[in-house]
Scaffold this motif. Structure first.
Motif, PDB file in Angstrom:
ATOM      1  N   VAL A  37      41.702  26.556  32.495  1.00 16.98           N
ATOM      2  CA  VAL A  37      41.444  26.536  31.046  1.00 16.98           C
ATOM      3  C   VAL A  37      41.885  27.904  30.531  1.00 16.98           C
ATOM      4  O   VAL A  37      41.478  28.932  31.075  1.00 16.98           O
ATOM      5  N   VAL A  38      42.752  27.891  29.528  1.00 16.38           N
ATOM      6  CA  VAL A  38      43.265  29.144  28.958  1.00 16.38           C
ATOM      7  C   VAL A  38      42.662  29.300  27.568  1.00 16.38           C
ATOM      8  O   VAL A  38      42.711  28.368  26.756  1.00 16.38           O
ATOM      9  N   SER A  39      42.078  30.457  27.312  1.00 21.24           N
ATOM     10  CA  SER A  39      41.301  30.668  26.084  1.00 21.24           C
ATOM     11  C   SER A  39      41.821  31.882  25.302  1.00 21.24           C
ATOM     12  O   SER A  39      41.965  32.972  25.858  1.00 21.24           O
ATOM     13  N   LEU A  40      42.095  31.679  24.014  1.00 23.10           N
ATOM     14  CA  LEU A  40      42.606  32.750  23.153  1.00 23.10           C
ATOM     15  C   LEU A  40      41.524  33.142  22.156  1.00 23.10           C
ATOM     16  O   LEU A  40      40.887  32.269  21.563  1.00 23.10           O
ATOM     17  N   SER A  41      41.337  34.433  21.967  1.00 25.92           N
ATOM     18  CA  SER A  41      40.361  34.920  20.996  1.00 25.92           C
ATOM     19  C   SER A  41      41.084  35.513  19.794  1.00 25.92           C
ATOM     20  O   SER A  41      41.974  36.352  19.952  1.00 25.92           O
ATOM     21  N   LEU A  42      40.664  35.097  18.601  1.00 25.07           N
ATOM     22  CA  LEU A  42      41.305  35.555  17.356  1.00 25.07           C
ATOM     23  C   LEU A  42      40.206  35.873  16.344  1.00 25.07           C
ATOM     24  O   LEU A  42      39.320  35.042  16.111  1.00 25.07           O
TER      25      LEU A  42
ATOM     26  N   LEU B  97      38.076  32.656  15.719  1.00 24.36           N
ATOM     27  CA  LEU B  97      38.645  31.403  16.232  1.00 24.36           C
ATOM     28  C   LEU B  97      38.787  31.536  17.732  1.00 24.36           C
ATOM     29  O   LEU B  97      39.280  32.559  18.227  1.00 24.36           O
ATOM     30  N   ASN B  98      38.342  30.530  18.447  1.00 20.18           N
ATOM     31  CA  ASN B  98      38.625  30.465  19.878  1.00 20.18           C
ATOM     32  C   ASN B  98      39.444  29.206  20.118  1.00 20.18           C
ATOM     33  O   ASN B  98      39.098  28.118  19.650  1.00 20.18           O
ATOM     34  N   VAL B  99      40.543  29.392  20.821  1.00 22.79           N
ATOM     35  CA  VAL B  99      41.438  28.275  21.138  1.00 22.79           C
ATOM     36  C   VAL B  99      41.387  28.079  22.639  1.00 22.79           C
ATOM     37  O   VAL B  99      41.625  29.037  23.382  1.00 22.79           O
ATOM     38  N   THR B 100      41.037  26.875  23.095  1.00 26.27           N
ATOM     39  CA  THR B 100      41.120  26.631  24.535  1.00 26.27           C
ATOM     40  C   THR B 100      42.099  25.510  24.814  1.00 26.27           C
ATOM     41  O   THR B 100      42.139  24.497  24.104  1.00 26.27           O
ATOM     42  N   LEU B 101      42.895  25.736  25.846  1.00 29.03           N
ATOM     43  CA  LEU B 101      43.915  24.773  26.259  1.00 29.03           C
ATOM     44  C   LEU B 101      43.503  24.166  27.578  1.00 29.03           C
ATOM     45  O   LEU B 101      43.155  24.896  28.515  1.00 29.03           O
ATOM     46  N   ARG B 102      43.556  22.843  27.645  1.00 32.23           N
ATOM     47  CA  ARG B 102      43.124  22.151  28.883  1.00 32.23           C
ATOM     48  C   ARG B 102      44.028  20.965  29.187  1.00 32.23           C
ATOM     49  O   ARG B 102      44.469  20.252  28.288  1.00 32.23           O
ATOM     50  N   VAL B 103      44.213  20.717  30.481  1.00 35.65           N
ATOM     51  CA  VAL B 103      44.803  19.458  30.928  1.00 35.65           C
ATOM     52  C   VAL B 103      43.630  18.506  31.084  1.00 35.65           C
ATOM     53  O   VAL B 103      42.666  18.829  31.774  1.00 35.65           O
TER      54      VAL B 103
END
Ligand code: SIN
Ligand code: MN
Length: 212
Positions: free
Chosen positions: A141-146, A204-210
């Motif tokens: 899981v890749v998570s971006l903080s903005l 904003l937190n963006v999480t990317l998941r398969v």
């Protein structure tokens, strides 16, 4: 498959490991962050942000939307991935600016099927939980903080164990993969107004998941 080993040679090196979660401090430049926020504005235009409700009907403190094949939804039946927005429309595509971060961070693995976008306004938080609704925990899981700073807490795979915390700032990227993929994590609080990235403040937190 151990994705950490697989990608070791090509992945950037994390600045710090927090409870096994790799944190890349300041990975996104100011212009990357502005581009991603602009792209997320378009996502929110096509998939309006809403307040998910817990099983007991209480609204969560974060507000949410998503892009990709799946979004995230919660109501009296509990949390789940859904292939359509509450309106019945498909979710918008994951913006290329965000997809490119996945490619760098996750390396040679399938593309993410869910880009979950959580907005933390003043007082919003997220309780400790595991991300375990995906079919295959080999993928990270890749998570971006903005935006505003957030106090991110990470434990182990059992609830109630020792935890470590870090302040995540705008532009930080966190990767939960390998043995840390199922670690409990959450956000205790944000420092509302600490960043000027988002007009009106918040995070904003963006999480990317398969997913599958
Ligand atoms: C999450 O676990 O979905 C949120 C993590 C964060 O907001 O940094
Ligand atoms: Mn999570």
């Amino acid at each position: 498959m151990d994705f950490m080993k697989l990608n070791d040679a090509i992945m950037p090196k994390p600045t710090v490991s927090v409870g096994g979660v790799s944190v890349f401090k300041g990975f996104l430049s100011s212009s990357d962050q502005l581009q991603i926020v602009d792209d997320l504005r378009l996502v929110a235009r096509k998939a309006p942000i809403f307040s998910p409700k817990t099983k007991s009907g209480k609204p969560m403190s974060v507000r949410t939307t998503a892009a990709g094949a799946f979004g995230w939804f919660s109501d009296h039946q509990g949390y789940r991935y859904v292939s359509q927005q509450p309106s019945g429309l498909d979710w918008p595509e994951i913006p290329a600016s965000i997809m490119s971060i996945w490619k760098i961070m996750a390396g040679c693995v399938p593309d993410p099927e869910c880009c979950l976008v959580n907005y933390y306004g003043e007082g919003a938080r997220m309780g400790l939980h595991q991300d375990r609704d995906e079919a295959n925990f080999d993928w990270p899981v890749v998570s971006l903080s903005l935006g505003d700073d957030a106090l991110f807490r990470v434990g182990g795979v059992e609830r109630g164990g020792r935890t470590e915390s870090i302040w995540l700032q705008s532009g930080d990227v966190a990767v939960m993969g390998g043995v840390a993929r199922l670690n409990y994590h959450g956000v205790d609080r944000i420092k509302f107004g600490s960043s000027r990235l988002l007009k009106g403040g918040g995070r904003l937190n963006v999480t990317l998941r398969v997913v599958r």
